[in-house]
Design an enzyme around this catalytic site. Structure first.
Site, PDB file in Angstrom:
ATOM      1  N   ARG A 194     -62.968  30.237  17.755  1.00 46.97           N
ATOM      2  CA  ARG A 194     -63.452  30.351  19.133  1.00 46.97           C
ATOM      3  C   ARG A 194     -62.430  29.766  20.114  1.00 46.97           C
ATOM      4  O   ARG A 194     -62.422  30.116  21.288  1.00 46.97           O
ATOM      5  CB  ARG A 194     -64.815  29.666  19.287  1.00 46.97           C
ATOM      6  CG  ARG A 194     -65.400  29.741  20.691  1.00 46.97           C
ATOM      7  CD  ARG A 194     -66.917  29.688  20.693  1.00 46.97           C
ATOM      8  NE  ARG A 194     -67.432  28.621  19.884  1.00 46.97           N
ATOM      9  CZ  ARG A 194     -67.643  27.369  20.306  1.00 46.97           C
ATOM     10  NH1 ARG A 194     -67.338  27.028  21.549  1.00 46.97           N
ATOM     11  NH2 ARG A 194     -68.145  26.453  19.493  1.00 46.97           N
ATOM     12  N   TYR A 211     -62.092  47.106  41.648  1.00 47.44           N
ATOM     13  CA  TYR A 211     -62.818  47.565  40.461  1.00 47.44           C
ATOM     14  C   TYR A 211     -64.304  47.254  40.636  1.00 47.44           C
ATOM     15  O   TYR A 211     -64.681  46.130  40.988  1.00 47.44           O
ATOM     16  CB  TYR A 211     -62.243  46.873  39.229  1.00 47.44           C
ATOM     17  CG  TYR A 211     -62.936  47.201  37.933  1.00 47.44           C
ATOM     18  CD1 TYR A 211     -63.236  48.513  37.580  1.00 47.44           C
ATOM     19  CD2 TYR A 211     -63.277  46.188  37.043  1.00 47.44           C
ATOM     20  CE1 TYR A 211     -63.862  48.806  36.385  1.00 47.44           C
ATOM     21  CE2 TYR A 211     -63.900  46.471  35.839  1.00 47.44           C
ATOM     22  CZ  TYR A 211     -64.195  47.780  35.523  1.00 47.44           C
ATOM     23  OH  TYR A 211     -64.824  48.066  34.339  1.00 47.44           O
ATOM     24  N   ASP A 266     -55.499  40.849  39.749  1.00 47.79           N
ATOM     25  CA  ASP A 266     -55.658  41.837  38.689  1.00 47.79           C
ATOM     26  C   ASP A 266     -54.443  42.760  38.728  1.00 47.79           C
ATOM     27  O   ASP A 266     -54.248  43.513  39.680  1.00 47.79           O
ATOM     28  CB  ASP A 266     -56.950  42.627  38.907  1.00 47.79           C
ATOM     29  CG  ASP A 266     -57.281  43.558  37.755  1.00 47.79           C
ATOM     30  OD1 ASP A 266     -56.343  43.992  37.046  1.00 47.79           O
ATOM     31  OD2 ASP A 266     -58.467  43.874  37.567  1.00 47.79           O
ATOM     32  N   LYS A 285     -56.539  48.731  28.717  1.00 47.45           N
ATOM     33  CA  LYS A 285     -55.845  49.808  29.412  1.00 47.45           C
ATOM     34  C   LYS A 285     -54.408  49.960  28.904  1.00 47.45           C
ATOM     35  O   LYS A 285     -54.206  50.207  27.727  1.00 47.45           O
ATOM     36  CB  LYS A 285     -55.896  49.551  30.926  1.00 47.45           C
ATOM     37  CG  LYS A 285     -57.278  49.151  31.467  1.00 47.45           C
ATOM     38  CD  LYS A 285     -58.374  50.145  31.132  1.00 47.45           C
ATOM     39  CE  LYS A 285     -59.662  49.932  31.936  1.00 47.45           C
ATOM     40  NZ  LYS A 285     -60.383  48.681  31.654  1.00 47.45           N
TER      41      LYS A 285
END
Length: 396
Positions: A62, A115, A187, A212
């Site tokens: 984790r 977005y 971003d 992407k």
């Protein structure tokens, strides 16, 4: 160390070799997939030091594992940051970054054209924590300064913006942020580090949806944050430790493998998209084309200044919602789907797909009209992409 050997090499070489030190993996040229969730300690003292982050090591996936670390080293090199942390999705990256930087009742300034899920996240943060967002026309960088209050903590950027391809003057926003001692978060998914380096321009934190272009093959869901070591480690040892937006080892391996061909793919995405944009701009059924590499783009000169290339994303407008539907329903090669950055070309009708949840008045304000289409240009032969668009446009 392999990363030291490639430090001053060109981007293409960095893409192929970054994050891979064969001495750390028994000579394996491909970083192995470490599927272990838990790691044993040599002794109690060393276990304690690893667990507290005092020395390098692994104890629980984790927090980190060797496959994830290889990906993070590669991303750090590509974006020219100090450190990186990979997540289970791009939205996990954005959420973790903002929740690390913000507290209850803080304030964000962000672009109107953004977005859709990011915009929805800002609404969620306001409803749950009183962290409200002012949306601005980010093509006018001075708007950031105009809306700063004593609660403002983050200036958020997305350039080129999704889906309108609007640009923000990154250096100007960074100057504003530094003057007011604020953090900048950007971003960089559309541009990618192949075309744009926000950290080199002074941005504090860069976000990617690795799903992407960096992954590149529509087969992973992942995200990343690249920035200062201090911010990344706060995310790793605090926010994401509690929220658990952890990238799976096999996903990290696929993303790292995608980076090896990243520069090669981006060259083709860039060249294909420019040719497709030029075709669309000269077609009588197309009302307008939004692509930073076209001289007709209102921020063409800014694109030339802050971008190395113009990316694989195009937005273009046809006459209304029915014309848009007719076009996407009659394409044969280009796939109708959400997402972007795949090796194959993908198109979507923004108003009825990714931005359908955004109220019409806000869509229009952001420049997302009913006839707007978002095209992610793939790496196929460009003539085949153009011919598919040509035959579908005839039917409008």
């Amino acid at each position: 160390m392999r990363d030291k050997a490639i430090k001053d090499k060109d981007f293409e070489t960095v893409s192929v070799h970054s994050g891979t030190d064969i001495k750390d993996h028994f000579g394996a040229l491909s970083v192995p997939i470490y599927n272990a969730s838990t790691y044993a300690f040599e002794n109690a003292q060393k276990g304690s030091a690893i667990h507290e982050g005092e020395i390098k090591g692994y104890f629980y996936s984790r927090i980190n594992n060797p496959t994830q670390e290889a990906l993070e080293l590669a991303l750090t090199a590509l974006e020219e940051g100090e450190a990186a942390i990979a997540f289970s999705s791009g939205m996990a990256a954005i959420s973790n970054c903002l929740l690390t930087l913000l507290k209850r009742d803080d304030h964000i300034i962000a672009p109107q054209s953004i977005y859709a899920s990011t915009s929805s996240l800002f609404g969620f943060l306001e409803a749950k924590f009183g962290i409200n967002t002012t949306f601005i026309d980010a093509t006018e960088s001075s708007q950031y300064q105009k809306h700063i209050t004593n609660r403002t903590k983050v200036l958020y950027l997305e350039s080129p913006a999704n889906p309108t391809l609007k640009l923000t003057d990154i250096k100007v926003v960074v100057e504003i942020a530094k003057a007011f001692k604020l953090k900048t978060v950007m971003d960089n998914t559309f541009a990618t580090p192949f075309n744009q380096h926000p950290i080199a321009m002074g941005v504090d934190a860069v976000i990617h949806s690795l799903t992407k272009y960096i992954g590149g093959h529509a087969d992973i869901l992942a995200g990343a944050l690249i920035g200062s070591k201090e911010l990344v480690e706060q995310c790793r040892w605090n926010t994401n430790k509690y929220l658990g937006g952890v990238i799976a080892p096999h996903t990290a391996w696929l993303a790292h493998r995608g980076i090896k061909t990243f520069a090669l793919r981006m060259e083709k995405h860039n060249s294909n998209a420019l040719k497709v944009a030029q075709f669309l701009e000269n077609h009588p059924k197309v009302i307008k084309v939004h692509y930073p590499g076209l001289p007709s783009h209102p921020q063409y000169h800014l694109a030339k200044e802050q971008m190395k290339g113009y990316g694989g994303m195009i937005a273009f407008e046809v006459n209304g919602i029915e014309a848009g539907r007719t076009l996407v329903n009659n394409l044969n090669l280009i796939t109708l789907a959400v997402s972007l950055g795949d090796v194959s070309s993908i198109i979507q009708h923004s108003a009825s797909m990714t931005h359908a949840s955004v109220p019409e008045n806000l869509r229009e304000k952001a420049g997302i009209n009913d006839g707007l289409l978002r095209l992610s240009v793939g790496i196929e032969r460009v003539d085949d992409i153009i011919n598919d668009l040509k035959q579908a446009l005839k039917l409008i």
